[in-house]
Each structure stands twice: as structure tokens, then as C-alpha cells.
Design a protein around this motif. Structure first.
Motif, PDB file in Angstrom:
ATOM      1  N   GLU A 288       0.877  -1.183   0.000  1.00 41.90           N
ATOM      2  CA  GLU A 288       0.000   0.000   0.000  1.00 41.90           C
ATOM      3  C   GLU A 288       0.909   1.226   0.000  1.00 41.90           C
ATOM      4  OE1 GLU A 288      -3.254   1.163  -0.146  1.00 41.90           O
ATOM      5  OE2 GLU A 288      -2.224   3.083   0.174  1.00 41.90           O
TER       6      GLU A 288
ATOM      7  N   ASN B  51     -21.192   3.166   3.969  1.00 38.77           N
ATOM      8  CA  ASN B  51     -22.323   2.379   3.451  1.00 38.77           C
ATOM      9  C   ASN B  51     -21.705   1.213   2.678  1.00 38.77           C
ATOM     10  OD1 ASN B  51     -24.740   3.091   0.804  1.00 38.77           O
ATOM     11  ND2 ASN B  51     -24.656   1.406   2.276  1.00 38.77           N
TER      12      ASN B  51
ATOM     13  N   SER C  32      -5.614   6.887  -4.467  1.00 39.94           N
ATOM     14  CA  SER C  32      -6.064   6.267  -5.717  1.00 39.94           C
ATOM     15  C   SER C  32      -5.958   7.322  -6.822  1.00 39.94           C
ATOM     16  CB  SER C  32      -7.512   5.806  -5.589  1.00 39.94           C
ATOM     17  OG  SER C  32      -7.738   5.305  -4.295  1.00 39.94           O
TER      18      SER C  32
ATOM     19  N   ASP D  46      -2.764   5.050 -10.851  1.00 43.34           N
ATOM     20  CA  ASP D  46      -1.522   4.315 -11.152  1.00 43.34           C
ATOM     21  C   ASP D  46      -1.780   3.004 -11.891  1.00 43.34           C
ATOM     22  OD1 ASP D  46      -0.172   6.232  -9.789  1.00 43.34           O
ATOM     23  OD2 ASP D  46       0.658   4.900  -8.234  1.00 43.34           O
TER      24      ASP D  46
ATOM     25  N   GLU E 185     -12.142  -1.018  -8.238  1.00 46.58           N
ATOM     26  CA  GLU E 185     -12.523   0.090  -9.129  1.00 46.58           C
ATOM     27  C   GLU E 185     -11.614   0.254 -10.348  1.00 46.58           C
ATOM     28  OE1 GLU E 185     -13.970   3.364  -6.718  1.00 46.58           O
ATOM     29  OE2 GLU E 185     -13.390   4.742  -8.311  1.00 46.58           O
TER      30      GLU E 185
ATOM     31  N   LEU F  54     -18.738  -0.299  -3.082  1.00 44.66           N
ATOM     32  CA  LEU F  54     -17.887  -1.054  -2.145  1.00 44.66           C
ATOM     33  C   LEU F  54     -18.132  -2.554  -2.285  1.00 44.66           C
ATOM     34  CD1 LEU F  54     -17.797   1.147   1.073  1.00 44.66           C
ATOM     35  CD2 LEU F  54     -15.831   0.348  -0.234  1.00 44.66           C
TER      36      LEU F  54
END
Ligand SMILES: Cc1cc2nc3c(=O)[nH]c(=O)nc-3n(C[C@H](O)[C@H](O)[C@H](O)COP(=O)(O)OP(=O)(O)OC[C@H]3O[C@@H](n4cnc5c(N)ncnc54)[C@H](O)[C@@H]3O)c2cc1C
Length: 408
Positions: A31, A49, A172, A175, A381, A394
């Protein structure tokens, strides 16, 4: 047992890593930020949510206007009931709100992030900080991932879960697209989605801050054909319009910004033109000596009145008793279709999701394995899928993350 490198510690990467490690693999998770899942922390206004309590996969897919069918298998294998069970098993009680939206009972997104990290650590995932910038390959397979600081990590398989381009400050920043393209993948041009519209002209400026409930919108193309309609809430801003119906429209229309569209707001969707006219007649008859602009406040929010009157060609100083039938019908038409030209959308800094990404035709929908590179898998995503709000995005990250982690 294989060695798996998961790149990206967001919703998809965390689920993929824990799933793969739970099957006995040695899993490393890279990460770029100090802490994983920064974006998940801000989801649902900090409440997260995390999914939607839909009745079945078909209903789920009807909420995914971009490549929903690609998700059939992954959502069937690991859908809303599965992530809900996993969270409750990880000690996070959940609740279901309006529209099937699922939240942690605590209303704290951090509880979901902590549970995902716990799920990974318990399964033996090893975390490290690093920003992947390239791949080294041999015989059509990736051998190593190259990191920004020059480090190289070898593995048997790689899961690319670096997200899209929206809210780039969360890490995000897109990349994944050059990384996937470097191996021959086709990238559908990323564009902001679940994002407000920018409008032409200045009429919206006087209405900024005004929130409308129970309105209908119709979006028309340049030929006048209605290409999208919805009912609900919207909001005027300093650049145009936002709110639930606008955000949803931004997902459904994938060439917005490239093509011109017109937004028609029906301020009285429950009334036909005839009924609205009868309502005006009643109002005007009851207040013959009052001016039009005074009486219109019974029907419209104050900041909207000057816009509607001007568009209808009315000064507003006319007495109700003096209003002609022609003038009334002009008012009715304007209220049933308050039109604006949409010039584009706001940018990735304000887009909740990215539409576009790795072409789904190059990914096996059951396993998330690349069809071009045997030991590469995608999750989340970065893939060209996009859904409405309500916990669907999600869940897509969780479902595709599970598929990749379960099949790697
Ligand atoms: C404000 C906001 C609110 C939202 N609210 C909701 C909601 O309530 N419900 C919902 O369903 N969806 C919501 N979403 C959408 C949802 O957050 C995303 O769809 C989801 O997080 C995507 O998961 P992902 O794992 O694919 O990507 P991300 O969560 O974006 O994770 C990708 C991770 O990869 C890391 N990374 C990026 N590049 C590299 C690299 N080169 N090397 C290593 N690591 C890298 C990033 O730092 C990041 O941690 C919201 C989004 C935003 C912006």
C-alpha cells in the motif's frame, strides 16, 4: 502454497489479501500510504455504506449501469449477505437503513477498516508500504513488481487493486492504468462518475444552495430525445447542479462532457400540465389584487421565482386578476420543464467513483484473472464497472476482491 503480492490496500485489496491468505498462501500487501483504506474511511460521509441489502443478484446488477453483467458470477459467489456475515464475524454489528443501505451500527467507517485489517492479519497477510510503478515479465508472466524506491518483489501471482482516479488525495490516483496497459490491456478512458454537473449560463447562480425534493429530471440529447429520467432530490450549486438524481445520471450517461446534453427539471412531476394550470387558476382567483411574484411563493421556493418568471416571459409585477391564459400556460410549461445546458461534470477531485478502466472483455468474470497475463488478477474500481450510490461500489470491490483472492 504460492506467494501472492496484492498491490493496493483499499476495500478490494484487503478483501483479496485476507481471502488468499485464508487459503494458505503467503500473501504480501503493498500500500502506498502509511495506512490502508484511506478512501474507505471517508465513505458514506464517514459512516461507510458498505453494501446494499438487495433481494438478489439481479436487483444488484440493475444498480450497476456500466458492465453490470460482468459481475454476475462474483456477486453470486460473494454478495451482500457474505460481506455482512464477515463483518459481523469480525465483531462489527451492522444495521440496514432506507433503500437497503447497510452501515456499521457504530456509524464509524473506521470500524469497517479495522475489521478488514484484522481479517487480513489473522489470516497472516504481511503489510508493507510501497508504490508499485512497473512490472518485470518473462514468458508472458509477471516475475516481479517494481516499486518507486527501486525495490522489486517477486511472487507467483499478482492482484492489482489500486482503485481508480477519484479523490486522488486518498492514494487512488490512477496508477493502475499504465501498469495494466504496460501488459497490453485496453483501458477504457477513465472519467469522473457519481459527480455533479456543470451548467451553462448563470441562472443557477441565484439558486445556489437551493435543495429540491420530489422533482423529476429528464436528460435530453441534442436531437431532443430523452435519454435518462429520474425522480428524487437535487441541489443547485455555484457551478451547476448536484444531489442524488444528478449523481446517478452521471453514471448512466457515459459520454457526458463529450456530448452536449440538456437537463429539464420538472418542478411539479405529480401534476399534469392541466392540473398545474388549474392550480394556478385557483391561486390567482383567490388573490386577484396580488402580484404574480408574490403569489408564486405558494408554489415555488423564493430564489427560484425570478428565474421561472423570466423564463416564462413574465415580469412578475402583473396582478393575478390580469394574467392571461397564454401567460399562465407559459408559466406551466416553464415549471414542467426548467431547462439547462449541461457543459460537463466536475473533475476527479469531486467524483465519488471512476467509470472506465481495464476493459472487462480482458478479464475472466469468475476469477478476475487477466486473459492476457496468466498470473495477474484485477479487483475493485480499476475494472471498468460503475454503480449507483447505495453501497454497490464497495460491494463490487469486495466481490471482485473475493473472486481474485479465492482463485489466485
Ligand atoms: C467520498 C467518497 C464516498 C464514498 N462512499 C461510498 C459509500 O458509502 N458506499 C460505497 O459503496 N462506495 C462509496 N464510495 C466508493 C468506494 O469508496 C470505492 O468504490 C471503493 O473504495 C473502491 O475500492 P478499491 O479497493 O477498488 O479502491 P480504493 O479503495 O481506492 O483503494 C485503492 C488503494 O490502492 C492504493 N494505491 C494506489 N496506487 C497504488 C500503487 N501504485 N501502489 C500501491 N498502492 C496503491 C491506494 O492508496 C488505495 O489505498 C465512496 C467514494 C468516495 C470518494
Amino acid at each position: 502454497m504460492s506467494r501472492i503480492l496484492v498491490i493496493g490496500g483499499g476495500a478490494a485489496g484487503l478483501l483479496a489479501a485476507g481471502t488468499a491468505a485464508g487459503r494458505g498462501h503467503e500473501v504480501l500487501l503493498a500500500e502506498r500510504n502509511d495506512r490502508p483504506a484511506r478512501k474507505v474511511m471517508i465513505t458514506g460521509k464517514g459512516r461507510c455504506n458498505l453494501t446494499n441489502d438487495v433481494s438478489d443478484v439481479k436487483e444488484f446488477i440493475s444498480n450497476v449501469p456500466v458492465n453490470g453483467r460482468f459481475l454476475y458470477s462474483s456477486v453470486s459467489s460473494f454478495g451482500p449477505p457474505d460481506i455482512m456475515r464477515l463483518m459481523e464475524r469480525c465483531g462489527v454489528p451492522l444495521k440496514v437503513e432506507r433503500g437497503g443501505r447497510v452501515f456499521p451500527q457504530s456509524d464509524k467507517a473506521v470500524d469497517i477498516v479495522d475489521a478488514l485489517v484484522r481479517f487480513d492479519r489473522t489470516a497472516g497477510v504481511r503489510f508493507f508500504k510501497g508504490r508499485a510503478v512497473g512490472f518485470e515479465c518473462s514468458d508472458g508472466k509477471i516475475t516481479q513488481t517494481v516499486f518507486e524506491d527501486g525495490a522489486k518483489i517477486a511472487a507467483d501471482a499478482f492482484i492489482l487493486a489500486v482503485g481508480g482516479k477519484s479523490y486522488p488525495l486518498t492514494g487512488s490516483s490512477g496508477d493502475g492504468y499504465p501498469l495494466a496497459a504496460s501488459l497490453g490491456h485496453h483501458i477504457i478512458e477513465p472519467r469522473p462518475a457519481l459527480v455533479p454537473f456543470v451548467l451553462d449560463g448563470s441562472d443557477f447562480l441565484g439558486m445556489q444552495g437551493l435543495s429540491l425534493k420530489n422533482i423529476a429530471i429528464h436528460i435530453k440529447d441534442t436531437s431532443g430525445k430523452t435519454v435518462y429520467s429520474d425522480f428524487g432530490e437535487m441541489l443547485f450549486t455555484h457551478f451547476g447542479v448536484s444531489g442524488p438524481v444528478i449523481l446517478s445520471a452521471s453514471v448512466a450517461l457515459n459520454d457526458i462532457g463529450k456530448r452536449k446534453y440538456y437537463l429539464a427539471v420538472d418542478l411539479k412531476p405529480a401534476l399534469s400540465e392541466e392540473k398545474l394550470d388549474a392550480r394556478l387558476v385557483r391561486e390567482f382567483d383567490a388573490n386577484p389584487a396580488k402580484t404574480l411574484s408574490t403569489v408564486m411563493s405558494a408554489l415555488l421556493p423564493r430564489s427560484m421565482i425570478p428565474v421561472v418568471l423570466r423564463r416564462a416571459g413574465v415580469s412578475g409585477t402583473e396582478k393575478c386578476a390580469e394574467t392571461s391564459r397564454l401567460l399562465r400556460s407559459s408559466l406551466v410549461r416553464t415549471m414542467k420543464s426548467l431547462d439547462f445546458t449541461v457543459t460537463g461534470t466536475r473533475d476527479f477531485n469531486e467524483a465519488i467513483i471512476t467509470s472506465g478502466g481495464v476493459d472487462v472483455r480482458q478479464i475472466d468474470p469468475k476469477t478476475m484473472q487477466s486473459k492476457l497475463c496468466d498470473n495477474l488478477y484485477f479487483a475493485g474500481e480499476i475494472i471498468d464497472v460503475a454503480a449507483y450510490t447505495g453501497g454497490f461500489n464497495l460491494q463490487i470491490a469486495f466481490s471482485t476482491g473475493f473472486a481474485a483472492g479465492n482463485c489466485v
